[in-house]
Design an enzyme around this catalytic site. Sequence first.
Site, PDB file in Angstrom:
ATOM      1  N   GLY A 225      -0.399   4.313   0.162  1.00 14.27           N
ATOM      2  CA  GLY A 225      -1.207   5.438   0.550  1.00 14.27           C
ATOM      3  C   GLY A 225      -0.320   6.353   1.619  1.00 14.27           C
ATOM      4  O   GLY A 225       0.859   6.291   1.676  1.00 14.27           O
ATOM      5  N   PHE A 226      -1.171   7.214   2.411  1.00 15.09           N
ATOM      6  CA  PHE A 226      -0.245   7.943   3.334  1.00 15.09           C
ATOM      7  C   PHE A 226       0.553   7.081   4.481  1.00 15.09           C
ATOM      8  O   PHE A 226       1.745   7.481   4.682  1.00 15.09           O
ATOM      9  CB  PHE A 226      -1.149   9.117   4.084  1.00 15.09           C
ATOM     10  CG  PHE A 226      -1.949   9.961   3.191  1.00 15.09           C
ATOM     11  CD1 PHE A 226      -1.220  10.909   2.942  1.00 15.09           C
ATOM     12  CD2 PHE A 226      -3.420   9.756   3.109  1.00 15.09           C
ATOM     13  CE1 PHE A 226      -1.889  11.991   2.299  1.00 15.09           C
ATOM     14  CE2 PHE A 226      -3.744  10.717   2.170  1.00 15.09           C
ATOM     15  CZ  PHE A 226      -3.232  12.095   1.631  1.00 15.09           C
TER      16      PHE A 226
ATOM     17  N   GLU B   8     -17.759  19.022   2.176  1.00 17.86           N
ATOM     18  CA  GLU B   8     -17.008  19.472   1.050  1.00 17.86           C
ATOM     19  C   GLU B   8     -17.469  19.258  -0.274  1.00 17.86           C
ATOM     20  O   GLU B   8     -17.304  20.545  -0.929  1.00 17.86           O
ATOM     21  CB  GLU B   8     -15.205  18.938   1.162  1.00 17.86           C
ATOM     22  CG  GLU B   8     -14.997  19.446   2.587  1.00 17.86           C
ATOM     23  CD  GLU B   8     -13.410  19.083   2.779  1.00 17.86           C
ATOM     24  OE1 GLU B   8     -12.680  19.499   3.676  1.00 17.86           O
ATOM     25  OE2 GLU B   8     -13.130  17.907   2.013  1.00 17.86           O
TER      26      GLU B   8
ATOM     27  N   GLY C 234       0.627  -1.166  -0.096  1.00 19.83           N
ATOM     28  CA  GLY C 234       0.076   0.015  -0.061  1.00 19.83           C
ATOM     29  C   GLY C 234       0.813   1.209   0.042  1.00 19.83           C
ATOM     30  O   GLY C 234       1.619   1.493   0.882  1.00 19.83           O
TER      31      GLY C 234
ATOM     32  N   VAL D 279      -1.588  -8.135  -4.424  1.00 18.89           N
ATOM     33  CA  VAL D 279      -1.176  -9.171  -3.517  1.00 18.89           C
ATOM     34  C   VAL D 279      -2.614 -10.212  -3.323  1.00 18.89           C
ATOM     35  O   VAL D 279      -3.721  -9.623  -2.997  1.00 18.89           O
ATOM     36  CB  VAL D 279      -0.681  -8.686  -2.146  1.00 18.89           C
ATOM     37  CG1 VAL D 279      -0.865  -9.892  -1.116  1.00 18.89           C
ATOM     38  CG2 VAL D 279       0.488  -7.996  -2.261  1.00 18.89           C
TER      39      VAL D 279
ATOM     40  N   ASP E  60      -5.998   3.128   7.430  1.00 22.50           N
ATOM     41  CA  ASP E  60      -7.501   2.672   7.325  1.00 22.50           C
ATOM     42  C   ASP E  60      -7.592   1.295   7.822  1.00 22.50           C
ATOM     43  O   ASP E  60      -8.858   0.892   8.348  1.00 22.50           O
ATOM     44  CB  ASP E  60      -8.274   2.994   6.157  1.00 22.50           C
ATOM     45  CG  ASP E  60      -8.360   4.631   5.837  1.00 22.50           C
ATOM     46  OD1 ASP E  60      -8.257   5.117   6.899  1.00 22.50           O
ATOM     47  OD2 ASP E  60      -8.672   5.163   4.939  1.00 22.50           O
TER      48      ASP E  60
END
Length: 406
Positions: A6-7, A163, A4, A72, A293
């Site tokens: 991501g962040f 938003e 991953g 994966v 997450d």
Amino acid sequence: MIIGAGFAGLETARRLASVPVRITLIDKNNHHLFQPLLYQVAIAGLLPSQIAQPIRTIFRKQKNLTFQMGEVSTINFDEKYVKLNGSVIAYDYLVLAVGGRTNFFGFDVIEKEGFQLKDLETAVKTRNHLLRMFEQASHEGDAEKRKSLLTFVIVGGGPTGVETAGALAELISHVMVKDYPRLNLNEARVVLLEAAAHLISSYPDELRQATSKLLKKKNVDVRLNTKLENYNGQEVTLLDGSKIETQTLIWTAGVKATEIVEGLNVEKASAGRVRILPTLQLPQHPETFVIGDAAFLEENGQALPMISTVAIQQGVFTAKNILRLMKGQSPASFHYKDPGLLATIGRNAAVARIFGISFSGFIAWVIWVFLHIYRIIGFRNRIIVLFNWAWDYVFYDNQVRLITKE
């Protein structure tokens, strides 16, 4: 091995840059995505390339990292290997930072008929659809059908829903009125549905109230305590039996674990997230860390939220704990440091809570702008996004209203 980009995965890899280790970073995409601004792509404010950066470019100078693009299929914690695109790759330490996916809470029909904001593909698909609605409405003679085309329903009153609703309302009132001078855009409606009694329920009450006021000033129809029952692509049915004629439903109501996490034989918590130790390790497998997450960890009786600031801090901390284990030391326990809360509701309008002080309006909006510019990956993207936002601010004009092939 880090799964991953991501962040959480990105920060772990970065913090191990000067350490004598070999890093294999795996992601199904070849780019890192700045997800907090996906809604800006969906409302034609930014291009996909402006909130994404190629992973190989990010780590071009990091000599101890190898990137592999792929999905994966198997993780064997006991024998410490993963299967990727048919090959087998062994590891000493594993960081599972696979993020999440949209949770439709059993509404399969909404997954099929509605729209979501989870990746570049879904954001572009949403943008194309929104722009097509205005094109179709511009030559639709039937008043009821035209009203349906110009009614936009957003489900979920969290930060993303708020938003998106504010940005869409501004797109209509500031930009589309100039593009479609013969179309009566007073007929256009943005409806925000929230099942709970408050918007952005994790925020303090004064920020909830400020958010509702700012949205209503932008003519967003905010409906609290309103639960969705069904949507067929033409009509939203609410639990109280009322209906909303619309061809647009954008779902922002929840996140759950990804498919790879779903298939793991480990203890799970709410939304399918993996229960982990305070050290961010997987119980019974101390060489495995689950962060972002995908992870479920409680502090002070509350689960840590599925947001980027948690993921970033966990990525930094995971790198530190891997170094401790390599030195034969005991891993430390993670504690989340809340940097504050921020959400924008459009031009000159945002809510914030920083250092225990709540405020809203222009100052909160300026802080939101510069914080997001700072966190975007890549100097070029920062400059382009800042220019786009400045142009939009001065001229009330989004620059990328393109309907493209999907």
